[in-house]
Write a protein that holds these residues in place. Structure first.
Motif, PDB file in Angstrom:
ATOM      1  N   PRO A 124      -5.174  -1.131  -0.860  1.00  0.00           N
ATOM      2  CA  PRO A 124      -5.599  -2.541  -0.952  1.00  0.00           C
ATOM      3  C   PRO A 124      -6.867  -2.722  -1.793  1.00  0.00           C
ATOM      4  O   PRO A 124      -7.005  -3.738  -2.492  1.00  0.00           O
ATOM      5  N   GLU A 125      -7.754  -1.747  -1.759  1.00  0.00           N
ATOM      6  CA  GLU A 125      -8.992  -1.861  -2.545  1.00  0.00           C
ATOM      7  C   GLU A 125      -8.765  -1.727  -4.052  1.00  0.00           C
ATOM      8  O   GLU A 125      -9.688  -1.940  -4.840  1.00  0.00           O
ATOM      9  N   ASP A 126      -7.534  -1.384  -4.448  1.00  0.00           N
ATOM     10  CA  ASP A 126      -7.196  -1.364  -5.876  1.00  0.00           C
ATOM     11  C   ASP A 126      -6.853  -2.766  -6.388  1.00  0.00           C
ATOM     12  O   ASP A 126      -6.638  -2.946  -7.596  1.00  0.00           O
ATOM     13  N   PHE A 182      -4.083   7.914 -10.310  1.00  0.00           N
ATOM     14  CA  PHE A 182      -3.740   7.202 -11.542  1.00  0.00           C
ATOM     15  C   PHE A 182      -3.667   8.184 -12.710  1.00  0.00           C
ATOM     16  O   PHE A 182      -4.427   9.168 -12.752  1.00  0.00           O
ATOM     17  N   THR A 183      -2.801   7.874 -13.673  1.00  0.00           N
ATOM     18  CA  THR A 183      -2.688   8.679 -14.881  1.00  0.00           C
ATOM     19  C   THR A 183      -2.642   7.765 -16.092  1.00  0.00           C
ATOM     20  O   THR A 183      -1.807   6.853 -16.155  1.00  0.00           O
ATOM     21  N   ALA A 208       0.840  -1.195   0.000  1.00  0.00           N
ATOM     22  CA  ALA A 208       0.000   0.000   0.000  1.00  0.00           C
ATOM     23  C   ALA A 208       0.879   1.250   0.000  1.00  0.00           C
ATOM     24  O   ALA A 208       1.887   1.312   0.714  1.00  0.00           O
ATOM     25  N   GLY A 209       0.469   2.225  -0.834  1.00  0.00           N
ATOM     26  CA  GLY A 209       1.255   3.434  -0.980  1.00  0.00           C
ATOM     27  C   GLY A 209       2.258   3.382  -2.113  1.00  0.00           C
ATOM     28  O   GLY A 209       2.842   4.413  -2.479  1.00  0.00           O
ATOM     29  N   ASN A 239      -0.293   5.356  -8.743  1.00  0.00           N
ATOM     30  CA  ASN A 239       0.422   5.794  -7.550  1.00  0.00           C
ATOM     31  C   ASN A 239      -0.489   5.715  -6.328  1.00  0.00           C
ATOM     32  O   ASN A 239      -1.715   5.626  -6.456  1.00  0.00           O
ATOM     33  N   SER A 240       0.122   5.774  -5.174  1.00  0.00           N
ATOM     34  CA  SER A 240      -0.636   5.746  -3.910  1.00  0.00           C
ATOM     35  C   SER A 240      -1.649   4.603  -3.902  1.00  0.00           C
ATOM     36  O   SER A 240      -2.825   4.785  -3.559  1.00  0.00           O
TER      37      SER A 240
END
Length: 119
Positions: free
Chosen positions: A87-89, A67-68, A14-15, A83-84
């Protein structure tokens, strides 16, 4: 035959950050909209971000500012800088593209690349 090949998924804390890539191959006149979707375990596939040929982007609320999405039209490739990460990603991320072939426009999907974000 058109193929979309994704790469860049994996395990991250995470992060942390990951960069996904998706390259299209085949006899393609041009690429129209390209984008990324994701599907978490037991969930429906959802849009993460997409980008037009001209570079106009759209993001889901849950990734804005983190995100980009970008693309290289000459390479027929779309990227997703994440980025950043949270966990839910955690999900399988799928590339999507609308390809202009000699016979018309068609939708294509990649095979998916898993992203796991640990706490």
């Amino acid at each position: 035959q058109v193929h979309l090949v994704e790469s860049g998924g994996g395990l991250v804390q995470a992060g942390g950050s990951l960069r996904l890539s998706c390259a299209a191959s085949g006899v393609i006149n041009s690429m129209n909209a390209m984008g990324w979707y994701r599907q978490g375990l037991g969930k429906q596939r959802e849009l993460v971000a997409d980008i037009t040929t001209g570079g106009t982007t759209k993001y889901a609320e849950f990734v804005k500012g983190r995100f980009t999405i970008s693309r290289d039209n000459a390479k027929k490739t779309v990227y997703l800088q994440m980025n950043s990460l949270k966990p839910e990603d955690t999900a399988v991320y799928y590339c999507h593209a609308v390809c202009h072939l000699w016979t018309g426009n068609y939708d294509y999907w990649g095979q998916g690349t898993p992203v796991t974000v640990s706490v």
